[in-house]
Design an enzyme around this catalytic site. Sequence first.
Site, PDB file in Angstrom:
ATOM      1  CE1 TYR A 132      -4.799  -2.289   4.641  1.00 41.03           C
ATOM      2  CE2 TYR A 132      -3.573  -0.204   4.523  1.00 41.03           C
ATOM      3  CZ  TYR A 132      -4.014  -1.383   3.862  1.00 41.03           C
ATOM      4  OH  TYR A 132      -4.488  -1.504   2.211  1.00 41.03           O
ATOM      5  CB  SER A 182      -0.917   0.020   1.260  1.00 41.94           C
ATOM      6  OG  SER A 182      -1.564   1.139   1.543  1.00 41.94           O
TER       7      SER A 182
END
Length: 287
Positions: free
Chosen positions: A189, A176
Amino acid sequence: MAYPKIHAQKQDRLPGLERELQPPAEFIRDSYKGSGKLAGKVALVSGGDSGIGRAAAVHFAREGADVAIMYLDEHQDAEDAKRMIEAEGQRCLLLPGDIRDSSYCKDAVEQTVKTLGQLDVLVNNAGRQEVQTRLEDITDEQWEKTFATNIHGYFYLTRAALRHLKAGASIINTTSINSFIGNPMLVDYTSTKGAIDGFTRALSQQLIERDIRVNQIAPGPIWTPLQPPSLGKHDPELLEDFGSQMPMGRCGQPSELGPAYVYLACEDSTYVSGQTIHINGGKVVNG
């Protein structure tokens, strides 16, 4: 090209459902022409029922690969993905289960090989995220679930797959933009995505002698079912014009990532390993 406007919305279920996204996401463009880059290959995609995983799976199918899809329990989404793959003339195997379970990961690999005959491409993509704006509000349970899904599952699945991956095989991990720029609302996350970066780089060096390539794709804000039950549940207004903060002024569609997964899966990238492809709407991250 006109891109659909994203409106405020939320979903109460995690993982989210592709069928409830408004507007619907785009998975593959009609203009994308397959050329047999993955003919005769078999791919296994975790989180392949929806979002980025489905886009990768459908692009693989258009390039001639059979695809096995791992997913939790979003059965209707998985059936929709299967229909898209079969419409490309390829076989699709659906494998429901919990990526946090090592035995499920091993069984998914074995079922893929038994049913589809081999394994050439592994895409580690399944993930979860929950919003917390204060570290003190992240519970032990949330922290452990996020790590178990986002990095433990990558490890379990890759370990199980390696006995079947031969020279020339490809492993593609989904990381990400958040691991490169940080996200104050997604600390757990973001931490797991940093772990994926390290996993990708270290494993790429270990597997070079086996002629197995390991790379990763770092998406920016992409319109997937990950967003409404996390950002949207925290504040539906966060999804109003989702991705507008990026230089291109919009979020990306899964269809804009699929070709990159094809590139890393096929022979076009035989001199590429340990690398990151950033697909994020023009944000320069230098990582």
